[in-house]
Write a protein that holds these residues in place. Structure first.
Motif, PDB file in Angstrom:
ATOM      1  N   PHE A   1       0.832  -1.197   0.000  1.00 14.09           N
ATOM      2  CA  PHE A   1       0.000   0.000   0.000  1.00 14.09           C
ATOM      3  C   PHE A   1       0.864   1.244   0.000  1.00 14.09           C
ATOM      4  CE2 PHE A   1      -2.945  -3.012   2.143  1.00 14.09           C
ATOM      5  CZ  PHE A   1      -3.975  -2.935   1.228  1.00 14.09           C
ATOM      6  N   ASP A   2       0.384   2.284  -0.638  1.00 18.63           N
ATOM      7  CA  ASP A   2       1.069   3.572  -0.621  1.00 18.63           C
ATOM      8  C   ASP A   2       0.573   4.329   0.615  1.00 18.63           C
ATOM      9  OD1 ASP A   2       2.083   6.118  -0.996  1.00 18.63           O
ATOM     10  OD2 ASP A   2       1.807   6.066  -3.163  1.00 18.63           O
ATOM     11  N   GLU A   3       1.305   4.197   1.709  1.00 18.75           N
ATOM     12  CA  GLU A   3       0.871   4.739   2.999  1.00 18.75           C
ATOM     13  C   GLU A   3       0.634   6.248   2.969  1.00 18.75           C
ATOM     14  OE1 GLU A   3       3.672   2.824   2.740  1.00 18.75           O
ATOM     15  OE2 GLU A   3       3.098   0.967   3.742  1.00 18.75           O
ATOM     16  N   LYS A   4       1.484   6.986   2.282  1.00 24.63           N
ATOM     17  CA  LYS A   4       1.335   8.450   2.258  1.00 24.63           C
ATOM     18  C   LYS A   4       0.015   8.866   1.626  1.00 24.63           C
ATOM     19  CE  LYS A   4       6.120   9.810   2.578  1.00 24.63           C
ATOM     20  NZ  LYS A   4       7.169  10.665   2.066  1.00 24.63           N
ATOM     21  N   LYS A   5      -0.390   8.187   0.570  1.00 30.75           N
ATOM     22  CA  LYS A   5      -1.660   8.524  -0.077  1.00 30.75           C
ATOM     23  C   LYS A   5      -2.833   8.193   0.831  1.00 30.75           C
ATOM     24  CE  LYS A   5      -0.280   8.381  -4.882  1.00 30.75           C
ATOM     25  NZ  LYS A   5      -0.496   7.780  -6.196  1.00 30.75           N
ATOM     26  N   ILE A   6      -2.738   7.070   1.528  1.00 27.81           N
ATOM     27  CA  ILE A   6      -3.804   6.696   2.455  1.00 27.81           C
ATOM     28  C   ILE A   6      -3.912   7.741   3.560  1.00 27.81           C
ATOM     29  CG2 ILE A   6      -4.565   5.006   4.174  1.00 27.81           C
ATOM     30  CD1 ILE A   6      -3.259   2.851   2.389  1.00 27.81           C
ATOM     31  N   LYS A   7      -2.782   8.111   4.132  1.00 25.21           N
ATOM     32  CA  LYS A   7      -2.764   9.088   5.222  1.00 25.21           C
ATOM     33  C   LYS A   7      -3.351  10.426   4.787  1.00 25.21           C
ATOM     34  CE  LYS A   7       1.276   7.070   7.452  1.00 25.21           C
ATOM     35  NZ  LYS A   7       0.746   6.832   8.780  1.00 25.21           N
ATOM     36  N   SER A   8      -2.930  10.939   3.646  1.00 23.50           N
ATOM     37  CA  SER A   8      -3.423  12.243   3.194  1.00 23.50           C
ATOM     38  C   SER A   8      -4.908  12.185   2.859  1.00 23.50           C
ATOM     39  CB  SER A   8      -2.609  12.761   2.007  1.00 23.50           C
ATOM     40  OG  SER A   8      -2.788  11.931   0.889  1.00 23.50           O
ATOM     41  N   LYS A   9      -5.363  11.075   2.318  1.00 24.89           N
ATOM     42  CA  LYS A   9      -6.780  10.935   1.983  1.00 24.89           C
ATOM     43  C   LYS A   9      -7.639  10.855   3.244  1.00 24.89           C
ATOM     44  CE  LYS A   9      -9.514  10.943  -1.446  1.00 24.89           C
ATOM     45  NZ  LYS A   9      -9.551  12.042  -2.373  1.00 24.89           N
ATOM     46  N   LEU A  10      -7.138  10.168   4.276  1.00 26.39           N
ATOM     47  CA  LEU A  10      -7.874  10.094   5.538  1.00 26.39           C
ATOM     48  C   LEU A  10      -8.043  11.478   6.163  1.00 26.39           C
ATOM     49  CD1 LEU A  10      -6.391   6.909   7.226  1.00 26.39           C
ATOM     50  CD2 LEU A  10      -8.693   7.200   6.310  1.00 26.39           C
ATOM     51  N   VAL A  11      -6.979  12.258   6.146  1.00 27.27           N
ATOM     52  CA  VAL A  11      -7.052  13.623   6.690  1.00 27.27           C
ATOM     53  C   VAL A  11      -8.063  14.442   5.900  1.00 27.27           C
ATOM     54  CG1 VAL A  11      -5.783  15.777   7.036  1.00 27.27           C
ATOM     55  CG2 VAL A  11      -4.699  13.597   7.586  1.00 27.27           C
ATOM     56  N   LYS A  12      -7.976  14.384   4.577  1.00 23.71           N
ATOM     57  CA  LYS A  12      -8.876  15.152   3.722  1.00 23.71           C
ATOM     58  C   LYS A  12     -10.336  14.744   3.945  1.00 23.71           C
ATOM     59  CE  LYS A  12      -9.801  16.378  -1.048  1.00 23.71           C
ATOM     60  NZ  LYS A  12      -9.511  16.161  -2.434  1.00 23.71           N
ATOM     61  N   LEU A  13     -10.591  13.456   3.997  1.00 16.57           N
ATOM     62  CA  LEU A  13     -11.940  12.947   4.194  1.00 16.57           C
ATOM     63  C   LEU A  13     -12.497  13.379   5.550  1.00 16.57           C
ATOM     64  CD1 LEU A  13     -14.044  11.146   2.799  1.00 16.57           C
ATOM     65  CD2 LEU A  13     -12.947   9.178   3.869  1.00 16.57           C
ATOM     66  N   ARG A  14     -11.682  13.287   6.590  1.00 23.11           N
ATOM     67  CA  ARG A  14     -12.109  13.688   7.929  1.00 23.11           C
ATOM     68  C   ARG A  14     -12.438  15.174   7.978  1.00 23.11           C
ATOM     69  NH1 ARG A  14      -9.537  16.125  11.833  1.00 23.11           N
ATOM     70  NH2 ARG A  14      -7.421  15.719  11.102  1.00 23.11           N
ATOM     71  N   LYS A  15     -11.572  15.987   7.398  1.00 24.45           N
ATOM     72  CA  LYS A  15     -11.781  17.440   7.424  1.00 24.45           C
ATOM     73  C   LYS A  15     -12.960  17.871   6.562  1.00 24.45           C
ATOM     74  CE  LYS A  15      -7.165  18.757   8.822  1.00 24.45           C
ATOM     75  NZ  LYS A  15      -5.969  19.548   8.531  1.00 24.45           N
TER      76      LYS A  15
END
Length: 83
Positions: free
Chosen positions: A5-19
């Protein structure tokens, strides 16, 4: 051939989705805990998932519940694979 998995993409998407849903890390954790059937998820856990300092990302079943919680497709989190 091994894929990860591309961890950085997952992390940034989670932040964006939450916000986008106007949730704090704490409210996100509480909502996800309910969605996961009462499994305790802390704000600290969410913060760990969102930082780039380590490789920790939510398990697949957590990602599915996050998508259900925010009514999004799992592909939206961009589970991009790296070779």
């Amino acid at each position: 051939m091994v894929y990860t998995f591309d961890e950085k993409k997952i992390k940034s998407k989670l932040v964006k989705l939450r916000k986008e849903n106007k949730d704090t890390q704490e409210t996100f954790a509480k909502k996800l805990s309910v969605k996961m059937g009462g499994i305790e998820i802390s704000r600290t856990t969410v913060a760990t998932w969102e930082t780039d300092k380590n490789q920790t990302v939510p398990k697949y079943d957590y990602l599915i519940n996050i998508c259900n919680m925010y009514d999004c497709d799992l592909r939206m989190i961009r589970l991009s694979l790296k070779r």
